[in-house]
Design a protein around this motif. Structure first.
Motif, PDB file in Angstrom:
ATOM      1  N   LYS A  42      16.640  -3.228 -74.622  1.00 47.91           N
ATOM      2  CA  LYS A  42      17.173  -2.362 -73.573  1.00 47.91           C
ATOM      3  C   LYS A  42      18.450  -2.983 -73.007  1.00 47.91           C
ATOM      4  O   LYS A  42      18.562  -4.207 -72.908  1.00 47.91           O
ATOM      5  CB  LYS A  42      16.112  -2.221 -72.480  1.00 47.91           C
ATOM      6  CG  LYS A  42      16.457  -1.275 -71.385  1.00 47.91           C
ATOM      7  CD  LYS A  42      15.292  -1.167 -70.426  1.00 47.91           C
ATOM      8  CE  LYS A  42      15.631  -0.202 -69.312  1.00 47.91           C
ATOM      9  NZ  LYS A  42      14.537  -0.027 -68.373  1.00 47.91           N
ATOM     10  N   PRO A  45      23.905  -2.318 -76.613  1.00 51.60           N
ATOM     11  CA  PRO A  45      24.218  -1.158 -77.461  1.00 51.60           C
ATOM     12  C   PRO A  45      23.305  -1.137 -78.689  1.00 51.60           C
ATOM     13  O   PRO A  45      22.976  -2.176 -79.245  1.00 51.60           O
ATOM     14  CB  PRO A  45      25.659  -1.388 -77.878  1.00 51.60           C
ATOM     15  CG  PRO A  45      26.206  -2.374 -76.917  1.00 51.60           C
ATOM     16  CD  PRO A  45      25.050  -3.207 -76.465  1.00 51.60           C
ATOM     17  N   CYS A  46      22.881   0.037 -79.052  1.00 46.44           N
ATOM     18  CA  CYS A  46      22.093   0.193 -80.272  1.00 46.44           C
ATOM     19  C   CYS A  46      23.099   0.343 -81.412  1.00 46.44           C
ATOM     20  O   CYS A  46      23.555   1.432 -81.714  1.00 46.44           O
ATOM     21  CB  CYS A  46      21.174   1.405 -80.187  1.00 46.44           C
ATOM     22  SG  CYS A  46      20.101   1.565 -81.621  1.00 46.44           S
ATOM     23  N   THR A  59      10.589   3.317 -81.149  1.00 47.51           N
ATOM     24  CA  THR A  59      11.556   3.235 -80.069  1.00 47.51           C
ATOM     25  C   THR A  59      10.880   3.775 -78.814  1.00 47.51           C
ATOM     26  O   THR A  59      10.212   4.804 -78.864  1.00 47.51           O
ATOM     27  CB  THR A  59      12.875   3.964 -80.396  1.00 47.51           C
ATOM     28  OG1 THR A  59      13.767   3.823 -79.298  1.00 47.51           O
ATOM     29  CG2 THR A  59      12.690   5.410 -80.714  1.00 47.51           C
ATOM     30  N   THR A  81      16.792   4.873 -84.885  1.00 48.27           N
ATOM     31  CA  THR A  81      17.848   4.301 -84.055  1.00 48.27           C
ATOM     32  C   THR A  81      17.841   5.066 -82.745  1.00 48.27           C
ATOM     33  O   THR A  81      17.084   6.031 -82.580  1.00 48.27           O
ATOM     34  CB  THR A  81      19.233   4.391 -84.735  1.00 48.27           C
ATOM     35  OG1 THR A  81      20.147   3.545 -84.043  1.00 48.27           O
ATOM     36  CG2 THR A  81      19.771   5.807 -84.800  1.00 48.27           C
ATOM     37  N   ASN A  82      18.667   4.677 -81.800  1.00 43.92           N
ATOM     38  CA  ASN A  82      18.953   5.497 -80.628  1.00 43.92           C
ATOM     39  C   ASN A  82      20.301   6.138 -80.936  1.00 43.92           C
ATOM     40  O   ASN A  82      21.343   5.502 -80.797  1.00 43.92           O
ATOM     41  CB  ASN A  82      19.018   4.646 -79.367  1.00 43.92           C
ATOM     42  CG  ASN A  82      19.387   5.459 -78.147  1.00 43.92           C
ATOM     43  OD1 ASN A  82      20.149   6.413 -78.226  1.00 43.92           O
ATOM     44  ND2 ASN A  82      18.855   5.082 -77.013  1.00 43.92           N
ATOM     45  N   SER A  85      23.292   6.113 -78.334  1.00 44.22           N
ATOM     46  CA  SER A  85      23.924   4.803 -78.191  1.00 44.22           C
ATOM     47  C   SER A  85      24.659   4.405 -79.473  1.00 44.22           C
ATOM     48  O   SER A  85      25.764   3.861 -79.423  1.00 44.22           O
ATOM     49  CB  SER A  85      22.871   3.752 -77.827  1.00 44.22           C
ATOM     50  OG  SER A  85      23.426   2.465 -77.767  1.00 44.22           O
ATOM     51  N   ASN A  92      22.227   1.119 -74.242  1.00 45.63           N
ATOM     52  CA  ASN A  92      20.988   1.695 -74.743  1.00 45.63           C
ATOM     53  C   ASN A  92      19.905   1.518 -73.678  1.00 45.63           C
ATOM     54  O   ASN A  92      19.808   0.468 -73.072  1.00 45.63           O
ATOM     55  CB  ASN A  92      20.639   0.921 -76.029  1.00 45.63           C
ATOM     56  CG  ASN A  92      19.307   1.250 -76.588  1.00 45.63           C
ATOM     57  OD1 ASN A  92      18.919   2.388 -76.681  1.00 45.63           O
ATOM     58  ND2 ASN A  92      18.593   0.217 -76.973  1.00 45.63           N
ATOM     59  N   GLU A  94      16.606   2.117 -74.410  1.00 48.80           N
ATOM     60  CA  GLU A  94      15.350   2.035 -75.144  1.00 48.80           C
ATOM     61  C   GLU A  94      15.220   0.667 -75.805  1.00 48.80           C
ATOM     62  O   GLU A  94      16.189  -0.076 -75.914  1.00 48.80           O
ATOM     63  CB  GLU A  94      15.302   3.094 -76.253  1.00 48.80           C
ATOM     64  CG  GLU A  94      15.324   4.506 -75.761  1.00 48.80           C
ATOM     65  CD  GLU A  94      15.238   5.510 -76.883  1.00 48.80           C
ATOM     66  OE1 GLU A  94      14.535   6.505 -76.706  1.00 48.80           O
ATOM     67  OE2 GLU A  94      15.876   5.301 -77.938  1.00 48.80           O
TER      68      GLU A  94
END
Length: 190
Positions: A42, A45-46, A59, A81-82, A85, A92, A94
């Motif tokens: 969290k 950046p994802c 996730t 992935t997110n 993000s 991100n 998550e």
């Protein structure tokens, strides 16, 4: 670990050139991950897209009350992935973690967009996968916001039967937006 599952998976969506296969092998990095290992945390950046060769990833986010809410699971031959993000390279909210020991492939954001932008075939496959992902999330939003408890449980049973065998009650409840106690009281519906 190898790239064969990923290549085979993508070939179901369209033709992949030898140059595309070379790019996939070059840019998707194999990795073995352990249960409970955090892949993306969290507030960072994802910046990676993951493909599961074996095992199980998820996730999730944590509510203000401290409850885990699982947005998605990824099992063999699935991506995770997110996307918000990943696309914008922004913060991100998550966590992506490993539920079971897994073998994965990952690609970083810059390499991903590099190969997508250099290959019309891979770009078309990406568009198809995005449409499937969007359809899934529209349906999931409908389930979470409009289905009663019994229908949510039926949705889980019909759409994700393998997860019922692989996951504990807490994870299944968090995927349905329920607390564990409610899920356990009603899981005899299965």
């Amino acid at each position: 670990m190898n790239h064969e599952k990923l290549i085979s998976f993508l070939e179901h969506y369209g033709k992949i050139s030898d140059a595309d296969i070379y790019s996939i092998r070059k840019h998707f990095v194999p990795q073995k991950v352990k249960k409970k290992q955090i892949l993306i945390d969290k507030y960072s950046p994802c910046n990676k897209l993951f493909f599961v060769n074996s095992g199980l990833l998820r996730t999730f986010c944590i509510s203000e009350k401290g409850r885990e809410i699982t947005r998605m699971f990824a099992w063999e031959k699935r991506f995770i992935t997110n996307l918000a993000s990943f696309k914008s390279n922004t913060e991100n909210h998550e966590v992506i973690d490993c539920i079971q020991n897994s073998e994965i492939l990952y690609i970083n954001r810059d390499d991903f967009y590099g190969i997508i932008n250099s290959s019309s075939g891979l770009k078309n496959i990406y568009v198809d996968l995005l449409e499937e992902c969007n359809s899934f999330h529209v349906k999931r939003f409908e389930v979470l916001t409009t289905y009663n408890l019994e229908d949510k449980l039926l949705y889980l049973k019909e759409e994700f039967p393998a997860l019922l065998k692989e996951l504990n009650d807490s994870l299944l409840a968090s995927f349905l937006g329920l607390n564990r106690e409610t899920f356990v009281r009603n899981k005899n519906f299965f």
